[in-house]
Design a protein around this motif. Structure first.
Motif, mmCIF file in Angstrom:
data_model
loop_
_atom_site.group_PDB
_atom_site.id
_atom_site.type_symbol
_atom_site.label_atom_id
_atom_site.label_comp_id
_atom_site.label_asym_id
_atom_site.label_seq_id
_atom_site.Cartn_x
_atom_site.Cartn_y
_atom_site.Cartn_z
ATOM 1 N N VAL A 86 1.261 -1.327 0.025
ATOM 2 C CA VAL A 86 -0.116 -0.437 0.117
ATOM 3 C C VAL A 86 0.736 1.406 -0.021
ATOM 4 N N LEU A 87 2.187 0.927 0.716
ATOM 5 C CA LEU A 87 3.003 2.186 0.996
ATOM 6 C C LEU A 87 3.221 2.416 -0.283
ATOM 7 N N ALA A 88 4.142 1.249 -1.533
ATOM 8 C CA ALA A 88 4.599 1.871 -2.853
ATOM 9 C C ALA A 88 3.545 2.188 -3.308
ATOM 10 N N GLY A 89 2.582 2.062 -3.145
ATOM 11 C CA GLY A 89 1.004 2.668 -4.233
ATOM 12 C C GLY A 89 0.665 4.011 -4.032
ATOM 13 N N ASP A 90 1.217 4.568 -2.626
ATOM 14 C CA ASP A 90 0.824 5.897 -2.082
ATOM 15 C C ASP A 90 2.163 6.516 -2.304
ATOM 16 N N THR A 91 3.625 6.110 -2.670
ATOM 17 C CA THR A 91 4.168 6.565 -2.940
ATOM 18 C C THR A 91 4.294 6.966 -4.489
ATOM 19 N N LEU A 92 3.989 5.540 -5.341
ATOM 20 C CA LEU A 92 3.920 6.147 -6.634
ATOM 21 C C LEU A 92 2.688 7.376 -6.967
ATOM 22 N N ARG A 93 1.993 7.290 -6.313
ATOM 23 C CA ARG A 93 0.739 8.050 -6.592
ATOM 24 C C ARG A 93 0.919 9.554 -6.986
ATOM 25 N N ALA A 96 3.481 10.332 -9.223
ATOM 26 C CA ALA A 96 2.693 10.926 -10.533
ATOM 27 C C ALA A 96 2.263 12.062 -10.303
ATOM 28 N N ASP A 97 2.279 12.670 -9.227
ATOM 29 C CA ASP A 97 1.172 14.110 -9.044
ATOM 30 C C ASP A 97 2.471 15.492 -8.793
ATOM 31 N N LEU A 98 3.442 14.647 -8.407
ATOM 32 C CA LEU A 98 4.927 15.625 -8.065
ATOM 33 C C LEU A 98 5.400 15.437 -9.576
ATOM 34 N N LYS A 99 5.521 14.681 -10.824
ATOM 35 C CA LYS A 99 5.759 14.858 -11.996
ATOM 36 C C LYS A 99 7.076 14.505 -11.689
ATOM 37 N N ILE A 100 7.244 13.551 -10.512
ATOM 38 C CA ILE A 100 9.176 12.903 -10.273
ATOM 39 C C ILE A 100 9.235 12.045 -11.258
ATOM 40 N N PRO A 101 10.725 12.202 -12.370
ATOM 41 C CA PRO A 101 10.914 11.053 -13.725
ATOM 42 C C PRO A 101 11.236 9.548 -13.128
ATOM 43 N N TYR A 160 1.499 -1.392 -16.331
ATOM 44 C CA TYR A 160 0.359 -0.522 -15.821
ATOM 45 C C TYR A 160 0.853 1.123 -15.674
ATOM 46 N N ASP A 161 -0.254 2.265 -15.449
ATOM 47 C CA ASP A 161 0.172 3.018 -16.137
ATOM 48 C C ASP A 161 -0.521 3.931 -14.534
ATOM 49 N N ILE A 162 -0.407 4.360 -13.871
ATOM 50 C CA ILE A 162 -0.811 5.667 -12.724
ATOM 51 C C ILE A 162 -0.212 6.692 -12.773
ATOM 52 N N THR A 163 -1.440 7.186 -13.329
ATOM 53 C CA THR A 163 -1.373 8.342 -13.844
ATOM 54 C C THR A 163 -2.037 8.863 -12.662
ATOM 55 N N GLY A 164 -1.045 10.169 -12.420
ATOM 56 C CA GLY A 164 -1.124 11.982 -11.734
ATOM 57 C C GLY A 164 -2.432 12.523 -11.738
ATOM 58 N N LEU A 165 -2.625 13.675 -10.778
ATOM 59 C CA LEU A 165 -3.377 14.439 -11.125
ATOM 60 C C LEU A 165 -2.722 15.538 -11.664
ATOM 61 N N THR A 166 -2.081 15.560 -12.515
ATOM 62 C CA THR A 166 -1.759 16.429 -13.153
ATOM 63 C C THR A 166 -1.449 16.140 -14.648
ATOM 64 N N GLY A 343 4.147 8.043 4.188
ATOM 65 C CA GLY A 343 2.689 8.495 4.083
ATOM 66 C C GLY A 343 2.053 8.322 3.853
ATOM 67 N N VAL A 344 0.352 8.671 3.386
ATOM 68 C CA VAL A 344 -0.034 7.959 2.826
ATOM 69 C C VAL A 344 -0.597 9.287 1.863
ATOM 70 N N HIS A 345 -1.359 8.122 0.303
ATOM 71 C CA HIS A 345 -1.573 9.688 -0.529
ATOM 72 C C HIS A 345 -2.657 10.092 -0.223
ATOM 73 N N SER A 346 -2.639 11.262 0.317
ATOM 74 C CA SER A 346 -4.328 12.225 0.576
ATOM 75 C C SER A 346 -5.483 11.792 -0.264
ATOM 76 N N ALA A 347 -5.487 12.587 -1.168
ATOM 77 C CA ALA A 347 -6.726 12.548 -2.755
ATOM 78 C C ALA A 347 -7.137 10.701 -2.111
ATOM 79 N N THR A 348 -6.306 9.642 -2.228
ATOM 80 C CA THR A 348 -6.522 8.085 -2.017
ATOM 81 C C THR A 348 -7.477 8.199 -0.915
ATOM 82 N N TRP A 349 -6.430 8.051 0.088
ATOM 83 C CA TRP A 349 -7.158 7.741 1.497
ATOM 84 C C TRP A 349 -8.367 8.999 2.116
#
Ligand SMILES: *Cc1c(COP(=O)(O)O)cnc(C)c1O
Length: 617
Positions: A86-93, A96-101, A160-166, A343-349
């Protein structure tokens, strides 16, 4: 405003402005004659650069790769067992939001982690999950080979594509050995998460570490400078990187070069969480690709310890909360171990009712969760109303699943996490008479539990049986339910819908814990032992309540439960239940300050920014 990019200097121009050139059917715009002239001298160079950007989802110019044995990205994808995934998923989300390459690598697990069933005695039965990878991910054209026990095993990858809010996309590559060319046994190597024996496990780590690096190369990810091992499961990748750099018998091993590229996050002080394999097994599995002498130097003399290998081959190492960083430092003196609190992904939780509340009062909170500190000025009645809605949704689901008579207005306590001994799920039932008396004199209380036990963890399974037995014994006084098949959906309902989140681990074994952070995003305060993230997150009576002594204290031991239980009952009876029943305004204030203090900090946006500053650059 609509703009176009000058391909030479990279500056943005309002559409229709600047100088124009049409090259190979495509129009380019330039801010100046200098740029236009530079372009015209070598147009092919700029055409390629803009094609790279246009590819978007398959953009291979990533600089960081994140390796994790499990990742929880999608409700329909059972490729995780619990907190680590769950942490790995939240990290990648958040990446994606922060456009980390970043690009991520994990395994596909066609049978997933199991589906949990409980019979009337609370015996856990495990069933493989049915899912269709082609509905969620796409098969990539590349294959690579790894050698396992001397056999070449073909590995393919799904994206699998993880698409950020951005709109930015993080590719998650899921490795899969279910390829026709492979022998039947090898086709199953990536089928089960934490299934099989040691041999199976090591084979999976080889597919992840070696197969993962080779797959990145095959797909053209040529810019990678950082290899992040999320837990020691991925440590084999360091051996592949060492092998890549050792060209020829005479060449020296480039330990420093590989070390500069690697980052290691350790996730647990529990010894069973650190994989170790006999060198006999390692030799059978890997052959002689890395000489025994080198393996022993990096991974330990008697057995190959993946944590040691990762520690020795990383330039940056961290634990997942401040306390856990200290505990890890004590476990591994001689290595510099930092900490970055989870941490956790705010919009998800955040539950729908709180999302709407934040949208009204704190626009922009999804991409800037630090702004959640402004929750402090939301009227408490609105906080309470959002909570009533979240609680109604939870009770709706619970009533579908069980006839246990839960009440809308009773103090509802949640406890959901992996069923394993050190988490001490039954601590709250040490003295049931205390709870019965409290329910009669202060106000009704009710409990909701959830969590899977690892298929081989017999004592974990026994915990579930005991809770179900206690639920039966107390049913006339205290409604208690054990909800089956804890997953992302159920976790969202539980962490947002209960009134109080309970956590009673044996100190210092809870490295961080993240479910209390999910609760905090919904204004649900915690009552917790001072361990993991709670050492940093608790402000007594403001974000929740503590049980037991502080972090600097000696670790709690088996048998210290009685003391912890007494404090738990004292807080529950003396402070928490009276506040809940007699001072709703004050209770709502605590909910509000829980959001403002803890949701604004314990989120993966903050965490990913720390990884970026401390480890990735
Ligand atoms: C958040 C979560 C966990 C981890 O919870 P902890 O508090 O860290 O133990 C485990 N499983 C699921 C499904 C979760 O959502």
């Amino acid at each position: 405003m609509n703009t176009v990019k000058d391909p030479v200097c990279g500056m943005m121009l309002p559409i229709g402005e600047g100088l124009s050139v049409v090259s190979q059917g495509q129009e380019f715009r330039f801010c100046s004659e200098l740029c236009q002239r530079t372009f015209l001298a070598r147009p092919e160079r700029y055409a390629v650069a803009s094609a790279g950007v246009a590819l978007g989802a398959t953009d291979v110019s990533r600089r960081i790769v994140y390796f994790s044995m499990e990742v929880a990205t999608d409700e329909g994808m059972p490729t995780y067992s619990g907190g680590l995934g769950v942490l790995a998923g939240d990290t990648l989300r958040s990446c994606a939001d922060l456009k980390i390459p970043i690009v991520a690598v994990s395994l596909l697990y066609r049978r997933g982690y199991f589906e949990q069933h409980l019979d009337e005695w609370g015996n856990q039965h495990e069933q493989p999950v049915q899912w269709d990878p082609s509905k969620l991910a796409r098969l990539l054209p590349a294959t690579v080979r790894v050698s396992i026990e001397g056999r070449p095993v073909v590995v393919q990858a799904w994206q699998y594509d993880i698409t950020g809010l951005t709109g930015y996309v993080i590719p998650l590559l899921l490795l899969d050995t279910n390829v026709e060319e492979n022998a039947a046994g090898d086709r199953d190597l990536t089928s089960d998460l934490y299934g099989g024996d040691e041999r199976y496990r090591l084979a999976q780590e080889v597919v992840l570490g070696i197969g993962g690096v080779r797959m990145l190369r095959a797909l053209g990810y040529t810019h990678i400078e950082r290899f992040h091992m999320n837990e020691g499961h991925a440590a084999v990748l360091a051996l592949e990187l060492l092998g890549e750099r050792k060209q020829g018998e005479q060449a020296a091993w480039d330990f420093d070069g590989v070390r500069r590229a690697c980052i290691f996050t350790t996730h647990t002080p529990v010894p069973a969480g650190h994989d170790q394999f006999s060198y006999e097994l390692v030799k059978q599995m890997l052959g002689d690709t890395t000489p025994l002498e080198v393996l022993q130097m990096l991974g330990g003399r008697d057995r190959l310890n993946m944590t040691l290998l990762a520690l020795n081959m990383s330039t940056y190492v961290n634990g997942v909360a401040k306390r856990h960083g200290e505990v890890s430092q004590d476990m591994f003196p001689g290595y510099a171990i930092d900490s970055i609190t989870n941490g956790v992904h705010s919009a998800t939780w955040t539950a729908p009712s709180f999302q709407q509340l934040y949208d009204r009062h704190i626009p922009g909170w999804r991409t800037d969760p630090f702004a959640l500190r402004h929750a402090i000025s939301i009227p408490t009645q609105e906080i309470w109303a959002a909570h009533v809605d979240a609680k109604r949704r939870l009770l709706g689901e619970v009533r579908k699943r069980t006839p246990v008579p839960f009440r809308d207005d009773a103090l509802t306590i949640g406890f959901a996490r992996r069923a394993t001994q050190y988490k001490r799920a039954e601590l709250v039932f040490s003295e049931p008479s205390q709870l019965i008396d409290m329910a009669r004199t202060v106000g009704p209380i009710q409990f909701m539990f959830a969590g899977k036990a690892h298929p081989k963890d017999e004592s974990g399974k026994e915990i579930i049986r005991r809770i179900i037995r206690i639920a039966e014994q107390l049913k006339l006084e205290i409604p208690i339910v054990y909800l089956v098949d804890y997953d992302l959906d159920l976790a969202k309902l539980l962490t947002s819908g209960v009134d109080l989140w309970l956590n009673t681990p044996l100190r210092p074994l809870e490295a961080s814990g993240t479910s209390g952070m999910k609760a905090a995003h919904n204004g649900v305060p915690s009552l917790s032992v001072l361990d993991g993230w709670w050492v940093e997150g608790y402000v007594e009576g403001v974000t929740g309540w503590s049980i037991g002594r502080g972090a600097s204290d000696a670790p709690s031991r088996e048998g210290s439960g009685a003391q912890d239980a007494r404090e738990l009952y004292d807080k529950l009876r003396g402070v928490i239940a009276p506040l809940f029943y007699q001072d709703r305004a004050r209770w709502s204030e605590i909910m509000r300050s829980t959001i403002a203090f803890n949701a604004s900090f314990f989120n993966t946006h903050r965490m990913v920014q720390q990884y970026t500053a401390n480890a990735y650059v």
